[in-house]
Scaffold this active site. Structure first.
Site, PDB file in Angstrom:
ATOM      1  N   ASP A 198      56.348  44.520  65.770  1.00 38.70           N
ATOM      2  CA  ASP A 198      55.260  43.951  66.565  1.00 38.70           C
ATOM      3  C   ASP A 198      53.951  44.295  65.857  1.00 38.70           C
ATOM      4  O   ASP A 198      53.646  45.484  65.658  1.00 38.70           O
ATOM      5  CB  ASP A 198      55.309  44.565  67.962  1.00 38.70           C
TER       6      ASP A 198
ATOM      7  N   LEU B  43      51.559  35.432  58.162  1.00 41.78           N
ATOM      8  CA  LEU B  43      51.693  34.255  59.029  1.00 41.78           C
ATOM      9  C   LEU B  43      51.844  34.651  60.494  1.00 41.78           C
ATOM     10  O   LEU B  43      51.734  33.794  61.380  1.00 41.78           O
ATOM     11  CB  LEU B  43      52.941  33.448  58.635  1.00 41.78           C
TER      12      LEU B  43
ATOM     13  N   HIS C 272      40.982  25.786  63.116  1.00 41.85           N
ATOM     14  CA  HIS C 272      40.308  25.956  64.415  1.00 41.85           C
ATOM     15  C   HIS C 272      39.155  26.962  64.352  1.00 41.85           C
ATOM     16  O   HIS C 272      38.469  27.149  65.350  1.00 41.85           O
ATOM     17  CB  HIS C 272      41.335  26.284  65.498  1.00 41.85           C
TER      18      HIS C 272
ATOM     19  N   TYR D 116      41.685  31.406  70.290  1.00 41.62           N
ATOM     20  CA  TYR D 116      42.569  31.469  69.116  1.00 41.62           C
ATOM     21  C   TYR D 116      41.736  31.327  67.838  1.00 41.62           C
ATOM     22  O   TYR D 116      41.865  32.119  66.894  1.00 41.62           O
ATOM     23  CB  TYR D 116      43.629  30.366  69.237  1.00 41.62           C
TER      24      TYR D 116
ATOM     25  N   LYS E  84      40.928  34.007  64.626  1.00 48.04           N
ATOM     26  CA  LYS E  84      41.071  33.735  63.190  1.00 48.04           C
ATOM     27  C   LYS E  84      39.745  34.022  62.465  1.00 48.04           C
ATOM     28  O   LYS E  84      39.751  34.455  61.303  1.00 48.04           O
ATOM     29  CB  LYS E  84      41.517  32.294  62.954  1.00 48.04           C
TER      30      LYS E  84
HETATM   31  P1  NAI Z   1      54.527  30.043  64.869  1.00 48.62           P
HETATM   32  O1  NAI Z   1      53.978  30.339  66.226  1.00 48.62           O
HETATM   33  O2  NAI Z   1      55.693  29.128  64.764  1.00 48.62           O
HETATM   34  O3  NAI Z   1      54.906  31.422  64.138  1.00 48.62           O
HETATM   35  C1  NAI Z   1      54.204  32.603  64.348  1.00 48.62           C
HETATM   36  C2  NAI Z   1      55.199  33.748  64.333  1.00 48.62           C
HETATM   37  O4  NAI Z   1      54.489  34.947  64.626  1.00 48.62           O
HETATM   38  C3  NAI Z   1      56.303  33.595  65.384  1.00 48.62           C
HETATM   39  O5  NAI Z   1      57.581  33.654  64.795  1.00 48.62           O
HETATM   40  C4  NAI Z   1      56.077  34.755  66.327  1.00 48.62           C
HETATM   41  O6  NAI Z   1      57.269  35.322  66.845  1.00 48.62           O
HETATM   42  C5  NAI Z   1      55.315  35.731  65.452  1.00 48.62           C
HETATM   43  N1  NAI Z   1      54.494  36.657  66.256  1.00 48.62           N
HETATM   44  C6  NAI Z   1      53.767  36.363  67.366  1.00 48.62           C
HETATM   45  N2  NAI Z   1      53.243  37.481  67.868  1.00 48.62           N
HETATM   46  C7  NAI Z   1      53.651  38.494  67.078  1.00 48.62           C
HETATM   47  C8  NAI Z   1      53.444  39.887  67.099  1.00 48.62           C
HETATM   48  N3  NAI Z   1      52.724  40.490  68.069  1.00 48.62           N
HETATM   49  N4  NAI Z   1      54.008  40.629  66.138  1.00 48.62           N
HETATM   50  C9  NAI Z   1      54.759  40.053  65.156  1.00 48.62           C
HETATM   51  N5  NAI Z   1      55.002  38.739  65.087  1.00 48.62           N
HETATM   52  C10 NAI Z   1      54.451  37.964  66.044  1.00 48.62           C
HETATM   53  O7  NAI Z   1      53.315  29.534  63.986  1.00 48.62           O
HETATM   54  P2  NAI Z   1      53.386  28.717  62.616  1.00 48.62           P
HETATM   55  O8  NAI Z   1      53.153  27.291  62.924  1.00 48.62           O
HETATM   56  O9  NAI Z   1      54.568  29.123  61.868  1.00 48.62           O
HETATM   57  O10 NAI Z   1      52.080  29.247  61.896  1.00 48.62           O
HETATM   58  C11 NAI Z   1      52.120  30.366  61.032  1.00 48.62           C
HETATM   59  C12 NAI Z   1      50.709  30.912  60.898  1.00 48.62           C
HETATM   60  O11 NAI Z   1      49.864  29.914  60.370  1.00 48.62           O
HETATM   61  C13 NAI Z   1      50.088  31.352  62.204  1.00 48.62           C
HETATM   62  O12 NAI Z   1      49.300  32.519  61.976  1.00 48.62           O
HETATM   63  C14 NAI Z   1      49.190  30.216  62.600  1.00 48.62           C
HETATM   64  O13 NAI Z   1      48.085  30.649  63.374  1.00 48.62           O
HETATM   65  C15 NAI Z   1      48.764  29.699  61.239  1.00 48.62           C
HETATM   66  N6  NAI Z   1      48.463  28.280  61.262  1.00 48.62           N
HETATM   67  C16 NAI Z   1      49.486  27.367  61.381  1.00 48.62           C
HETATM   68  C17 NAI Z   1      49.207  26.030  61.397  1.00 48.62           C
HETATM   69  C18 NAI Z   1      50.295  25.004  61.447  1.00 48.62           C
HETATM   70  O14 NAI Z   1      49.965  23.811  61.401  1.00 48.62           O
HETATM   71  N7  NAI Z   1      51.564  25.365  61.527  1.00 48.62           N
HETATM   72  C19 NAI Z   1      47.824  25.543  61.323  1.00 48.62           C
HETATM   73  C20 NAI Z   1      46.837  26.592  61.221  1.00 48.62           C
HETATM   74  C21 NAI Z   1      47.163  27.902  61.179  1.00 48.62           C
HETATM   75  C1  15L Z   2      46.925  25.493  64.333  1.00 44.07           C
HETATM   76  O1  15L Z   2      46.165  26.419  64.072  1.00 44.07           O
HETATM   77  C2  15L Z   2      48.208  25.718  65.019  1.00 44.07           C
HETATM   78  O2  15L Z   2      48.776  26.951  64.665  1.00 44.07           O
HETATM   79  C3  15L Z   2      49.226  24.614  64.794  1.00 44.07           C
HETATM   80  O3  15L Z   2      50.252  24.741  65.761  1.00 44.07           O
HETATM   81  C4  15L Z   2      48.589  23.228  64.868  1.00 44.07           C
HETATM   82  O4  15L Z   2      48.238  22.963  66.166  1.00 44.07           O
HETATM   83  C5  15L Z   2      47.406  23.152  63.921  1.00 44.07           C
HETATM   84  O5  15L Z   2      46.509  24.227  64.087  1.00 44.07           O
HETATM   85  C6  15L Z   2      46.605  21.854  64.042  1.00 44.07           C
HETATM   86  O6  15L Z   2      45.404  21.925  64.201  1.00 44.07           O
HETATM   87  O7  15L Z   2      47.213  20.796  63.943  1.00 44.07           O
END
Ligand code: NAI
Ligand code: 15L
Length: 264
Positions: A50, A70, A112, A135, A139
Site C-alpha cells: 500500500d 503508476l 487533468h 485528483y 497529480k
Molecule cells: P488504474 O486505476 O487501472 O491503476 C492504478 C493501480 O494503482 C491499481 O491497480 C490500484 O490497485 C493501484 N493502487 C491504488 N491505490 C493504491 C495504493 N494505496 N497503494 C498501491 N497501489 C494502489 O489506473 P491506470 O489507468 O492503469 O493508470 C495508471 C496511472 O497512470 C495512474 O497513476 C493514473 O493516474 C495515470 N494516468 C492514467 C491515464 C490513463 O488514461 N489510463 C491517464 C492519465 C494518468
Molecule cells: C486520467 O487521468 C485517468 O486516469 C484515466 O482513467 C482517463 O480518464 C484519462 O485521464 C483521460 O483523461 O481520458
C-alpha cells in the site's frame, strides 16, 4: 541497463498492458500493487504494498535503481482516498527513493493537471496548472514533489501527463488525448536511456493528427510516438455520440472530469 526496475500500480489497466514489456530495461523487474495479482513473467518479483504505508514503501524501493510510478487513485474520488494513495503515497515513494539512492523515476501524472484549459489552447511545459478536480490537484502535488527532489537531491523524474492510455480511443476527446501502449513503452525506454533526463514535463499522447499539446521542449529525449488516434475515427464515430459544442467534453481539455463534484 538498470539492476532493478520497480513498477507500481502493476495490476492496473496501464500496468497490466505494460508490465511484461519492460524487462529489457533491467536485470530484474519488481512489480507492485495494493491488489493481489499474478505475474506472468517468470523473472518478475511481485510485492503487494500500500503506497500509503511508509515503512512498506521503504522496503519496496530497496534495491531498485529506477521506478515507473503508476500506482494510486486514477480518477476523481473522495479526498481522504486521494490523499492516502496520491499525496502520502507519492511522498512515501520519493522519500524511499532518496533514502535508497534511486536515480530516475517516471511519474504517471495526468492531463487533468491542466484539465480546465480550453481545447482551443495549445499547451507546452510552461502552461499554468489548471487542475479539474482533487485528483488533478494530487497529480500537481506529485509533479511538485518530483521537482523538489530533483532540485534538492538530484533525483531525475519524467513528469508524464498521460492523456488517455487505453487499447483504443473510446470517444471524440480521445482522438486528441489518446496514448497507445506501444508509444508509452517507447517513452519509458527513452526516459531510462537518455544520458541526462532532468525533470521535464512530457505530454503523454500519441502522434495524433488532432492535438492540444506541444512536446518540442522534450525533443532531447528522442521520443517519436508512432500511433495516431485518427486511424480509429470511424469506429469512434460509430460507437460514441458527438458531443454538443457547449458540452464540457468538447470544451475543456479535461473533458467530463470538469463536471465531477467534490465527493463527500
Ligand atoms: P488504474 O486505476 O487501472 O491503476 C492504478 C493501480 O494503482 C491499481 O491497480 C490500484 O490497485 C493501484 N493502487 C491504488 N491505490 C493504491 C495504493 N494505496 N497503494 C498501491 N497501489 C494502489 O489506473 P491506470 O489507468 O492503469 O493508470 C495508471 C496511472 O497512470 C495512474 O497513476 C493514473 O493516474 C495515470 N494516468 C492514467 C491515464 C490513463 O488514461 N489510463 C491517464 C492519465 C494518468
Ligand atoms: C486520467 O487521468 C485517468 O486516469 C484515466 O482513467 C482517463 O480518464 C484519462 O485521464 C483521460 O483523461 O481520458
Amino acid at each position: 541497463m538498470m539492476e532493478r526496475l520497480l513498477i507500481t500500480g502493476a495490476a492496473g489497466g496501464v500496468g497490466a498492458m505494460m508490465r511484461n514489456r519492460l524487462g529489457h530495461l533491467a536485470q530484474h523487474v519488481r512489480l507492485s500493487d495494493i491488489a493481489d495479482f499474478e505475474a506472468e513473467g517468470e523473472t518478475a518479483e511481485v510485492i503487494q504494498c500500500d503506497l500509503g504505508d511508509a515503512d512498506g514503501v521503504l522496503d519496496l524501493v530497496a534495491g531498485c535503481d529506477g521506478i515507473v510510478h503508476l500506482g494510486g487513485v486514477s480518477v476523481e474520488d473522495r479526498f481522504d482516498r486521494i490523499r492516502w494513495a496520491n499525496i502520502d503515497g507519492v511522498y512515501n515513494l520519493y522519500e524511499a527513493a532518496r533514502r535508497h539512492d534511486v536515480k530516475r523515476i517516471l511519474f504517471a501524472s495526468s492531463n487533468h493537471v491542466v484539465g480546465y484549459h480550453p481545447q482551443t489552447s495549445r499547451l507546452d511545459d510552461r502552461a499554468p496548472l489548471r487542475p479539474d478536480g482533487l485528483y488533478g490537484v494530487s497529480k500537481c502535488f506529485g509533479e511538485a514533489i518530483a521537482s523538489l527532489y530533483h532540485d534538492k537531491f538530484g533525483i531525475e523524474t519524467a513528469l508524464v501527463r498521460i492523456g488517455s492510455c487505453f487499447p483504443e480511443p473510446k470517444d471524440h476527446r480521445m482522438l486528441s488525448t489518446w496514448l497507445s501502449i506501444d508509444d508509452l513503452v517507447s517513452l519509458v525506454e527513452c526516459v531510462f536511456r537518455v544520458p541526462r533526463l532532468g525533470c521535464p514535463v512530457i505530454y503523454g499522447a500519441s502522434n495524433n493528427s488532432m492535438t492540444w499539446w506541444d512536446n518540442a521542449h522534450a525533443g532531447y529525449l528522442g521520443w517519436t510516438p508512432q500511433s495516431n488516434a485518427e486511424d480509429y475515427r470511424q469506429e469512434v464515430e460509430r460507437s460514441a455520440q458527438i458531443p454538443q459544442p457547449d458540452d464540457p467534453a468538447a470544451v475543456y481539455q479535461g473533458g467530463k472530469f470538469t463536471t465531477d463534484p467534490i465527493y463527500e
